[in-house]
Design an enzyme around this catalytic site. Structure first.
Site, mmCIF file in Angstrom:
data_model
loop_
_atom_site.group_PDB
_atom_site.id
_atom_site.type_symbol
_atom_site.label_atom_id
_atom_site.label_comp_id
_atom_site.label_asym_id
_atom_site.label_seq_id
_atom_site.Cartn_x
_atom_site.Cartn_y
_atom_site.Cartn_z
ATOM 1 N N HIS A 1 171.927 38.671 102.121
ATOM 2 C CA HIS A 1 173.240 39.641 101.594
ATOM 3 C C HIS A 1 172.563 41.158 101.434
ATOM 4 C CE1 HIS A 1 174.559 35.760 99.369
ATOM 5 N NE2 HIS A 1 175.619 36.020 100.622
ATOM 6 N N ARG B 1 177.526 43.215 100.841
ATOM 7 C CA ARG B 1 177.238 41.948 100.818
ATOM 8 C C ARG B 1 177.163 41.096 102.059
ATOM 9 N NH1 ARG B 1 176.826 37.279 97.217
ATOM 10 N NH2 ARG B 1 177.850 35.480 98.221
ATOM 11 N N ASN C 1 175.861 33.281 103.698
ATOM 12 C CA ASN C 1 175.449 32.290 102.942
ATOM 13 C C ASN C 1 176.497 31.260 102.442
ATOM 14 O OD1 ASN C 1 173.040 31.042 101.765
ATOM 15 N ND2 ASN C 1 173.728 31.914 99.916
ATOM 16 N N HIS D 1 167.104 35.812 97.281
ATOM 17 C CA HIS D 1 168.115 36.448 97.157
ATOM 18 C C HIS D 1 167.634 37.297 95.525
ATOM 19 C CE1 HIS D 1 171.505 34.363 99.229
ATOM 20 N NE2 HIS D 1 170.494 33.432 99.547
ATOM 21 N N SER D 2 169.046 38.284 95.285
ATOM 22 C CA SER D 2 168.767 38.908 93.859
ATOM 23 C C SER D 2 170.185 38.862 93.633
ATOM 24 C CB SER D 2 168.139 40.287 93.760
ATOM 25 O OG SER D 2 169.259 41.172 94.475
ATOM 26 N N GLU E 1 166.623 33.602 93.124
ATOM 27 C CA GLU E 1 167.257 34.884 92.846
ATOM 28 C C GLU E 1 166.196 35.609 91.975
ATOM 29 O OE1 GLU E 1 170.511 35.535 93.377
ATOM 30 O OE2 GLU E 1 171.482 33.692 93.928
HETATM 31 ZN ZN LIG Z 1 172.489 36.786 97.646
#
Ligand SMILES: [Zn+2]
Length: 429
Positions: free
Chosen positions: A191, A246, A262, A315-316, A390
């Site tokens: 992302h 994103r 994703n 991810h975050s 995350e």
């Molecule tokens: Zn993500």
């Protein structure tokens, strides 16, 4: 002097062209019961092109961060009232937050002394700022050049906009040897706006190669495959045009651009939690692996999957260590093993600075999301220990995590990664 002025003018014009978020707020909402959760899930499902969910609805225990545009502030207030939702404003004005975070972005006019924190001035990237894709690409080439005995840089294909995608192999197994080691795959940046993710994957490459001598066992006993940025076009766009971008940049859907990579992986693809509308943040694309980026990652992973025991996709944000499945609330058969390893990894992570991570037990999941790379890595590629991580934070800054948190984030995540590495080393085929 003239050059500086020119650079300053270029910087100003670049800023002027960027998408602005004046008056946008990020509101944290806590669903208290199934009815209010379902109302939010419906909003996520049907209107996430308007309400940008910075964190996704999953279960009743977790609050959700939603970015609300000023045009829909009243409507959103109505929803909050109707369901009597507990909420608080986390970011009062997103544009101001973006302006403040600009100092964290490396650019020709804004490069800090690279020796100040990391001690390494030789490379294009140093983890005191966020670097664009060009700098990351240069860094990867520098690593391969500086450590030819450990680091191999492979191109795995091109993006929709014709950028090169990379996989870094870290291994000291001689090419002609018949020793086979277990492997770990780490990827990041699927992302665009989650900048902390490539800031971790590049750091990991540096730690394994540049700091090999401090912990040779992690390279002597394992092969690593690291895909530092899986969505280069989206990452570049997030730097240059829209900080909160994103998806990828494939304009497949009329006026709206981008597929959520994703949601594009081919294991139970399009079985819920992914959008069919091309304008949505979670648009799954016309078919599984329709996108150059996800297809390239698939092929790269499959080429090494037989020896790979763990897959970490980074991810975050939200501080979660998530296990499959994403597409269903059912648990995989070996879930107790996945949970146990996640628990050990998170314990060691927390021991560094006290940062709390929630381990994604799927038992209380109300909302599923299909087409994720972690589900495919386990179900499609057969990699047993597959996790979505995350990273920081829990929403004070969200995607705009200050660069001063990169190194602490990476140091704590390294402790968790070592737990995974030690576990994978011991797995006997
Ligand atoms: Zn993500």
């Amino acid at each position: 002097m003239k050059v500086l002025l020119l650079l300053a003018l270029l910087a100003v014009s670049a800023l002027a062209a960027q998408k602005r978020y004046d008056g946008y707020k990020v509101i944290q909402v806590k669903p208290k019961n199934v009815a209010s959760f379902n109302a939010l899930a419906k909003l996520y499902k049907e209107q996430n092109s308007i309400y940008d969910f910075w964190t996704e609805p999953r279960s009743l225990d977790e609050s959700i961060d939603i970015m609300v545009p000023p045009t829909h502030a009243k409507e959103f207030e109505r929803i909050l009232r109707t369901y009597n939702l507990e909420h608080r404003v986390k970011i009062q004005d997103v544009q101001s937050a973006i302006d403040v975070s600009r100092k964290d972005q490396a650019s020709p006019t804004n490069v800090k002394d690279p020796r100040s924190r990391s001690g390494s001035s030789r490379y294009a990237v140093n983890w005191t700022q966020y670097y664009d894709y060009t700098a990351i690409s240069v860094f990867l080439a520098q690593m391969a050049q500086a450590h030819p005995d450990i680091v191999t840089l492979k191109t795995i294909g091109k993006t929709h906009e014709n950028r090169e995608m990379y996989m870094v192999k870290i291994s000291n197994t001689p090419a002609n040897s018949n020793v086979t080691k277990n492997a770990i795959i780490v990827d990041g940046g699927i992302h665009g706006r989650e900048w902390i993710s490539p800031a971790w994957t590049t750091w990991l490459i540096n730690e394994l190669a540049e700091n090999y001598a401090a912990h040779p066992q992690y390279v002597d006993n394992l092969d690593w495959y690291i895909l530092p940025a899986m969505n280069p076009d989206g990452y570049v766009y997030s730097f240059a045009d829209d900080r909160l971008w994103r998806k990828n940049r494939n304009p497949v859907n009329g006026p709206c651009v981008g597929i959520d990579l994703n949601r594009n992986f081919g294991f139970h693809w399009n079985e819920g939690g992914a959008a069919g509308n091309g304008c949505d943040q979670t648009y799954h694309g016309p078919s599984a692996f329709s996108e150059d980026e996800s297809a390239n990652v698939r092929d790269a992973i499959l080429s090494v999957a037989d020896r790979t025991k763990a897959y970490l996709t980074i991810h975050s944000y939200g501080q979660y260590w998530l296990t499959p499945w994403g597409y269903t609330a059912d648990l995989p058969e070996d879930y107790p093993l996945l949970f146990d390893l996640a628990q050990k990894a998170v314990n060691n992570l927390t021991a560094v600075y006290g940062t709390q991570y929630t381990i994604g037990s799927s038992t209380n999941v109300l909302y599923v999301a299909s087409g994720g790379s972690d589900d495919w890595a386990k179900g499609g590629a057969g990699i047993p220990y597959s996790y979505t991580v995350e990273l920081r934070d829990t929403g004070d800054f969200g995607f705009l995590l200050p660069a001063e948190q990169i190194i602490p984030n990476n140091l704590e995540l390294w402790e968790a990664t070592k737990v995974i590495a030690e576990f994978v080393m011991e797995i006997v085929n």
